[in-house]
Design a protein around this motif. Sequence first.
Motif, PDB file in Angstrom:
ATOM      1  N   SER A  50      37.893  28.766  46.940  1.00 49.36           N
ATOM      2  CA  SER A  50      36.614  28.078  47.116  1.00 49.36           C
ATOM      3  C   SER A  50      36.710  26.664  47.676  1.00 49.36           C
ATOM      4  N   ASN A  51      37.713  25.897  47.366  1.00 47.06           N
ATOM      5  CA  ASN A  51      37.758  24.528  47.876  1.00 47.06           C
ATOM      6  C   ASN A  51      38.636  24.396  49.114  1.00 47.06           C
ATOM      7  N   HIS A  52      39.036  25.519  49.684  1.00 45.03           N
ATOM      8  CA  HIS A  52      39.883  25.475  50.872  1.00 45.03           C
ATOM      9  C   HIS A  52      39.043  25.284  52.132  1.00 45.03           C
ATOM     10  N   LEU A  53      39.672  24.643  53.126  1.00 42.41           N
ATOM     11  CA  LEU A  53      38.957  24.285  54.341  1.00 42.41           C
ATOM     12  C   LEU A  53      39.491  24.979  55.586  1.00 42.41           C
ATOM     13  N   TYR A  54      40.699  25.528  55.487  1.00 42.75           N
ATOM     14  CA  TYR A  54      41.337  26.147  56.645  1.00 42.75           C
ATOM     15  C   TYR A  54      41.488  27.640  56.377  1.00 42.75           C
ATOM     16  N   PHE A  55      41.158  28.444  57.368  1.00 45.07           N
ATOM     17  CA  PHE A  55      41.149  29.883  57.186  1.00 45.07           C
ATOM     18  C   PHE A  55      41.902  30.532  58.331  1.00 45.07           C
ATOM     19  N   TYR A  56      42.546  31.662  58.005  1.00 46.56           N
ATOM     20  CA  TYR A  56      43.431  32.331  58.960  1.00 46.56           C
ATOM     21  C   TYR A  56      43.290  33.851  58.848  1.00 46.56           C
ATOM     22  N   TRP A  57      43.577  34.516  59.952  1.00 46.04           N
ATOM     23  CA  TRP A  57      43.790  35.962  59.949  1.00 46.04           C
ATOM     24  C   TRP A  57      45.162  36.240  60.559  1.00 46.04           C
ATOM     25  N   TYR A  58      45.893  37.146  59.895  1.00 47.38           N
ATOM     26  CA  TYR A  58      47.170  37.636  60.370  1.00 47.38           C
ATOM     27  C   TYR A  58      47.095  39.156  60.323  1.00 47.38           C
ATOM     28  N   ARG A  59      47.994  39.811  61.045  1.00 47.75           N
ATOM     29  CA  ARG A  59      48.076  41.258  60.907  1.00 47.75           C
ATOM     30  C   ARG A  59      49.537  41.686  60.875  1.00 47.75           C
ATOM     31  N   MET A 105      47.732  46.352  58.897  1.00 47.00           N
ATOM     32  CA  MET A 105      47.238  45.645  57.718  1.00 47.00           C
ATOM     33  C   MET A 105      46.787  44.271  58.174  1.00 47.00           C
ATOM     34  N   TYR A 106      45.574  43.909  57.834  1.00 47.01           N
ATOM     35  CA  TYR A 106      45.026  42.613  58.209  1.00 47.01           C
ATOM     36  C   TYR A 106      44.946  41.719  56.982  1.00 47.01           C
ATOM     37  N   PHE A 107      45.549  40.555  57.099  1.00 49.99           N
ATOM     38  CA  PHE A 107      45.586  39.612  55.987  1.00 49.99           C
ATOM     39  C   PHE A 107      44.751  38.377  56.319  1.00 49.99           C
ATOM     40  N   CYS A 108      43.956  37.983  55.371  1.00 50.84           N
ATOM     41  CA  CYS A 108      43.257  36.716  55.429  1.00 50.84           C
ATOM     42  C   CYS A 108      44.054  35.699  54.609  1.00 50.84           C
ATOM     43  N   ALA A 109      44.033  34.452  55.030  1.00 51.67           N
ATOM     44  CA  ALA A 109      44.702  33.397  54.271  1.00 51.67           C
ATOM     45  C   ALA A 109      43.839  32.148  54.321  1.00 51.67           C
ATOM     46  N   SER A 110      44.035  31.282  53.332  1.00 54.36           N
ATOM     47  CA  SER A 110      43.331  30.006  53.345  1.00 54.36           C
ATOM     48  C   SER A 110      44.247  28.916  52.805  1.00 54.36           C
ATOM     49  N   SER A 111      43.942  27.694  53.203  1.00 57.01           N
ATOM     50  CA  SER A 111      44.700  26.552  52.700  1.00 57.01           C
ATOM     51  C   SER A 111      43.762  25.371  52.520  1.00 57.01           C
ATOM     52  N   ALA A 112      44.150  24.491  51.601  1.00 59.55           N
ATOM     53  CA  ALA A 112      43.313  23.321  51.318  1.00 59.55           C
ATOM     54  C   ALA A 112      43.344  22.344  52.485  1.00 59.55           C
ATOM     55  N   GLY A 113      44.557  22.159  53.028  1.00 64.97           N
ATOM     56  CA  GLY A 113      44.729  21.281  54.169  1.00 64.97           C
ATOM     57  C   GLY A 113      45.366  22.037  55.307  1.00 64.97           C
ATOM     58  N   GLN A 153      49.585  28.170  52.721  1.00 65.07           N
ATOM     59  CA  GLN A 153      48.573  29.174  53.025  1.00 65.07           C
ATOM     60  C   GLN A 153      48.690  30.293  51.984  1.00 65.07           C
ATOM     61  N   TYR A 154      47.573  30.586  51.344  1.00 68.71           N
ATOM     62  CA  TYR A 154      47.530  31.637  50.328  1.00 68.71           C
ATOM     63  C   TYR A 154      46.887  32.881  50.924  1.00 68.71           C
ATOM     64  N   PHE A 155      47.558  34.005  50.725  1.00 70.58           N
ATOM     65  CA  PHE A 155      47.146  35.241  51.367  1.00 70.58           C
ATOM     66  C   PHE A 155      46.364  36.146  50.430  1.00 70.58           C
ATOM     67  N   GLY A 156      45.442  36.885  51.001  1.00 72.61           N
ATOM     68  CA  GLY A 156      44.761  37.944  50.279  1.00 72.61           C
ATOM     69  C   GLY A 156      45.603  39.204  50.261  1.00 72.61           C
ATOM     70  N   PRO A 157      45.120  40.241  49.565  1.00 71.52           N
ATOM     71  CA  PRO A 157      45.891  41.479  49.422  1.00 71.52           C
ATOM     72  C   PRO A 157      45.892  42.350  50.672  1.00 71.52           C
ATOM     73  N   GLY A 158      45.024  42.033  51.635  1.00 74.86           N
ATOM     74  CA  GLY A 158      45.022  42.770  52.887  1.00 74.86           C
ATOM     75  C   GLY A 158      44.008  43.891  52.948  1.00 74.86           C
ATOM     76  N   THR A 159      43.618  44.219  54.178  1.00 76.08           N
ATOM     77  CA  THR A 159      42.811  45.409  54.475  1.00 76.08           C
ATOM     78  C   THR A 159      43.628  46.275  55.410  1.00 76.08           C
ATOM     79  N   ARG A 160      43.843  47.507  54.979  1.00 70.73           N
ATOM     80  CA  ARG A 160      44.556  48.439  55.851  1.00 70.73           C
ATOM     81  C   ARG A 160      43.547  49.105  56.770  1.00 70.73           C
ATOM     82  N   LEU A 161      43.661  48.854  58.069  1.00 74.39           N
ATOM     83  CA  LEU A 161      42.762  49.444  59.059  1.00 74.39           C
ATOM     84  C   LEU A 161      43.464  50.596  59.749  1.00 74.39           C
ATOM     85  N   THR A 162      42.832  51.744  59.706  1.00 72.19           N
ATOM     86  CA  THR A 162      43.351  52.923  60.389  1.00 72.19           C
ATOM     87  C   THR A 162      42.347  53.337  61.449  1.00 72.19           C
TER      88      THR A 162
END
Lengths: 115, 112
Positions: A27-36, A89-97, A104-113
């Motif tokens: 919730s207090n993070h300002l930077y967001f990322y997508w990785y796969r 697998m698509y991962f979202c991540a966020s960081s405070a700075g 960067q803290y990662f989510g558990p991922g979404t597996r896209l088929t």
Amino acid sequence: EPEVTQTPSHQVTQMGQEVILRCVPISNHLYFYWYRQILGQKVEFLVSFYNNEISEKSEIFDDQFSVERPDGSNFTLKIRSTKLEDSAMYFCASSAGTGVTDTQYFGPGTRLTVL
Amino acid sequence: SQQGEEDPQALSIQEGENATMNCSYKTSINNLQWYRQNSGRGLVHLILIRSNEREKHSGRLRVTLDTSKKSSSLLITASRAADTASYFCATVINFGNEKLTFGTGTRLTIIP
């Protein structure tokens, strides 16, 4: 402990269909990322997002991809017309700075088929 | 060659032994991080070491960084079955290039 969450955990779609992958960053993070991560391969950066705009993107992130922060909590990745090679697998991540200063803290991922 | 290559690719050890994994990279970096990934799951951050640091500890983890050799190592002491996972190093170059660039990973198996 706050976590990044992602929905759905698994998405199956037909080639050519649009998909939206959803993420709720910490919730207090300002930077967001997508990785796969394509099965058996390394994790690859797609895009970073700060202050409501893309700050960095990779060659993979072409016109078929877009990101949005539609409200104060969600961060989405849209693929307009999916291809077989988008299966990953698509991962979202966020960081405070920034990535330079903060983890960067990662989510558990979404597996896209894509079929 | 790619930024971030781990070695070995796979490692199997007996429970209780120490595990050492190495990572090499090509360009100058601001920091290097290690992540763990259990099979088919998300990435868990383990430790971050900055380019001006040489060694860092966190519980049973010890990370070293040698910027002259562009290499890092991750040591897990007194391994447990639960440590079985893939371990990745990831680098951040600097301001303006702040994405994580991941290595190929080391698959660690702890034999009970």
